[in-house]
Design a protein around this motif. Structure first.
Motif, PDB file in Angstrom:
ATOM      1  N   HIS A   1       1.019   4.316  -2.754  1.00  0.00           N
ATOM      2  CA  HIS A   1       0.851   5.757  -2.503  1.00  0.00           C
ATOM      3  C   HIS A   1       2.010   6.528  -3.136  1.00  0.00           C
ATOM      4  O   HIS A   1       1.819   7.565  -3.755  1.00  0.00           O
ATOM      5  CB  HIS A   1       0.870   6.042  -0.994  1.00  0.00           C
TER       6      HIS A   1
ATOM      7  N   ASP B   1      -6.932   6.891   0.097  1.00  0.00           N
ATOM      8  CA  ASP B   1      -6.826   5.499  -0.344  1.00  0.00           C
ATOM      9  C   ASP B   1      -7.706   5.256  -1.568  1.00  0.00           C
ATOM     10  O   ASP B   1      -8.873   5.655  -1.589  1.00  0.00           O
ATOM     11  CB  ASP B   1      -7.239   4.565   0.802  1.00  0.00           C
TER      12      ASP B   1
ATOM     13  N   HIS C   1       0.813  -1.212   0.000  1.00  0.00           N
ATOM     14  CA  HIS C   1       0.000   0.000   0.000  1.00  0.00           C
ATOM     15  C   HIS C   1       0.861   1.284   0.000  1.00  0.00           C
ATOM     16  O   HIS C   1       0.546   2.258  -0.680  1.00  0.00           O
ATOM     17  CB  HIS C   1      -0.889  -0.053   1.256  1.00  0.00           C
TER      18      HIS C   1
HETATM   19 ZN    ZN Z   1      -3.234   5.048   2.556  1.00  0.00          ZN
END
Ligand code: ZN
Ligand code: KG4
Length: 320
Positions: A120, A301, A116
């Motif tokens: 990003h 997100d 993750h």
């Molecule tokens: Zn995040």
């Protein structure tokens, strides 16, 4: 038969409270939708992991229906299924993993596990992979991280600085709670920020190479608010919130400018949920180097960043 060069990737993001699906076809994101249910967590003043995980399970299949209806894409034409494998809330990650594995089994498509944080970091390149040039610095300012990375190649990076306690978004959310502002505090504080009222004395800034630390600031604000309450004095929420935000953004910039002076890089990327902050986006004028601000729609997100990193990895034949 000529081999098809492009990748069709379905991406799943369920690391925290946002449920997101994206579809990448021929190097382009053709669908990206995120369901955010702040209302579920509102009354608790923070994300309740169990509620977040249950909500992923409740909405993810409808979201897939929406994806196939909107794009008319036949899932049998997928090449890969990518999902956020780590880091995140265990229950939330688990729903994404089970969903990805089920689809992989039913459609007989390979799975790509995605980090993750790396996703990003590369979210600046979602709509234009040509922007990627090494080396670059990346500040990830989110609910779970305050990290500065030096990227030397796709998955070769060094962490230059990291949060030793609360991440910046987490800290803003907690201070929002102390001030009884609506959850999430980061967004509320952004909303009420007043540049003419950001001068309340906060704690000293740390040295640029010291780790990000926000627990001292949080304690300071908590003590200050409690002392006002005890003395039955007025709590000026705008003054406190604006001064907290100014302190946090200054702290981020002090550190970024320091690392930019130490490393010769092509540019610096600023991403993560807090990168949507208006003061931060304004203050980057103080940075002399080239700054790439992640598009606001990709700061929080989202599954587009998962699809993007999966595509970069496949195209570079690398895995994490
Ligand atoms: Zn995040
Ligand atoms: O990246 P993100 O969506 O989730 C992860 O933590 O991975 O970041 C969420 C965080 C929350 O703490 C939220 O309060 C903060 O980002 N945030 C903001 C703004 N928008 C979201 N903080 C300050 N200003 C904003 N405009």
């Amino acid at each position: 038969m000529k081999k098809r060069k492009c990748n069709n990737i379905l991406a799943i993001e369920t690391s925290c409270d946002d449920t997101s699906l994206a579809l990448l076809v021929d190097n382009k994101i053709i669908f990206n939708k995120t369901i955010t249910r702040n209302d579920l967590h509102l009354k608790y003043g923070g994300i309740v992991p169990e509620l977040a995980a249950r909500n992923h399970a409740d909405v993810i299949t409808e979201l897939l229906d929406e994806l196939t209806n909107a794009t008319k894409f036949d899932l049998n034409n997928l090449d890969y299924i990518a999902y956020t494998a780590f880091p995140g809330l265990p229950g939330s990650l688990h729903i994404g993993k089970v969903f990805a594995k089920t689809l992989s089994f039913l459609l007989n498509k390979p799975i790509i596990k995605i980090d993750h944080m790396l996703a990003h970091a590369y979210s600046f390149s979602i709509d234009n992979n040509k922007l990627i040039k090494y080396p670059f610095l990346c500040l990830d300012a989110s609910g779970g991280h305050t990290t500065i990375y030096l990227f030397k190649s796709l998955n070769k990076y060094k962490v230059l600085n990291d949060a030793q306690d609360d991440a910046i978004g987490e800290c803003l959310d907690k201070i929002g709670r102390i001030l009884s502002l609506p959850y999430p505090g980061g967004i509320s504080i952004n909303r009420i920020y007043d540049p003419n009222k950001d001068n309340l004395k906060m704690i000293h800034h740390y040295l640029p190479n010291e780790p990000f630390s926000l627990s001292g600031l949080k304690t300071h604000v908590s003590n200050y608010v409690n002392s006002l309450k005890m003395k039955k004095q007025k709590i000026d929420k705008v003054l406190i919130a604006s001064s907290v935000l100014k302190w946090c953004i200054d702290e981020l910039l002090i550190k970024l400018i320091y690392y930019l002076s130490k490393y010769k890089v092509k540019f610096v990327v600023i991403g993560g949920g807090v990168a949507a902050n208006s003061l931060l986006r304004k203050q980057i004028n103080n940075i002399k180097n080239k700054v790439i601000l992640v598009d606001k729609k990709y700061c929080g997100d989202n599954a587009a960043m998962i699809a993007n990193l999966a595509n970069l990895l496949v195209n570079n034949k690398k895995s994490i």
